[in-house]
Design an enzyme around this catalytic site. Structure first.
Site: not given
Ligand code: GLU
Length: 303
Positions: A63, A66, A187, A239, A257
């Site tokens: 993430s 992002k 994504y 998060y 994650v």
């Molecule tokens: N590939 C993970 C998902 O979309 C990303 C998780 C993350 O790093 O928040 O579930």
């Protein structure tokens, strides 16, 4: 300031705790990463670089990507982007469907999964080849070739049922223009990029330099856009623990994650910490401790 002793001290102080936390286990490629690793890298606005521990070991940025996809979309679309995506912390799990229903398919912010998938849709519409543009951006920012981990990307696609649901759900509300398949492909690939702490501390450098490319000084985004990305990182980047991060660390951060966390002190420096063991909020347990120690030892934070 010579940051080397600070970084060395953080890594040696946290050494006895290596292995703490739980490595992400939803796909095999992440589950088999040893939690006994900790890296930290720092780059000043002027370009001085420092690192300690496992700072050159590649990991799955997940993430953290992002931030970079949002940056590309803000460059491509300007203000229009915000017709599709909000700017409020979600207070919900990063992959929640419930809030999206109540809010008519408009994701709360670009850093929850629904928001990042909506950003990916905008990139599919505005980039010739979204995958190539993400890699080109990251490689240019860190001055080294970076690549997707195709095993991770394939596993994300095989197990990404919630993400597939989120994309279809938003499409049902008319908030996704393209077919969901290429949107999710982008994504899943952006999540799979492999980078190390040194590369990420460098790549995120534009956010401590008024939007200027860390290596060539060109305007990647405007000063105002850089400030906005930093404020989204502070309020939504970690998060459901953004309040705790602001309280304990006080730097705009974005976590993933894979155990990576990038952090920015505007006008001064950028950092990346990595340790794969996660806490119950999905943030790197030792990464968060390392940032907290950095701020305590240097007195550097936005507050
Ligand atoms: N590939 C993970 C998902 O979309 C990303 C998780 C993350 O790093 O928040 O579930």
């Amino acid at each position: 300031m010579d940051f080397q002793p600070v970084l060395d001290d953080i890594v040696s102080t946290l050494k006895p705790e290596l292995g703490a936390g739980k490595v992400a286990s939803y796909i095999p490629a992440l589950a088999r990463v040893s939690s006994h690793q900790l890296g930290i890298a720092l780059r000043t606005r002027e370009g001085a670089e420092y690192c300690a521990g496992d700072a050159t070991t590649l990991f799955s940025i997940q993430s953290v990507s992002k931030v970079f996809s949002l940056t590309l979309a803000m460059r491509n679309l300007g203000e229009v982007l915000w017709q599709r995506i909000g700017r409020e912390p979600s207070g919900n799990p990063f992959n929640s469907l419930v809030q999206l229903e109540a809010e008519h398919g408009v994701p709360r912010n670009p850093f929850i999964n629904a928001g990042a998938i909506a950003v990916a849709d905008r990139l599919v519409s505005t980039c010739g080849d979204g995958r190539a543009e993400i890699l080109a951006l990251l490689s240019s920012l860190c001055g080294e070739a970076v690549a997707f981990d195709e095993e991770v990307a394939a596993s994300e696609a095989e197990t990404g049922f919630r993400n597939i649901a989120l994309a279809n759900f938003m499409k049902g509300f008319g908030n996704i223009d393209n077919d969901v398949a290429p949107v999710l492909d982008l994504y899943f690939h952006q999540c799979s990029v492999a980078m190390n702490c040194v590369q990420l501390a460098r790549a995120i450098g534009y956010l401590c330099n008024d939007g200027a490319h860390p290596l060539d000084g060109s305007a990647l985004v405007s000063d105002r856009q850089a400030r906005r990305i930093n404020s989204l990182m502070l309020t939504c980047g970690t998060y459901d623990a953004a309040g705790e991060f602001a309280f304990r660390i006080g730097l705009p951060c974005k976590s993933g994650v894979g155990g990576g966390i990038v952090a920015v002190l505007p006008d001064t420096l950028s950092l990346c910490v990595w340790s794969p063991g996660l806490d119950e909020t999905g943030n790197s347990l030792l990464g968060m401790k390392a940032l907290e120690m950095f701020v305590a030892r240097t007195g550097l934070s936005v507050f």
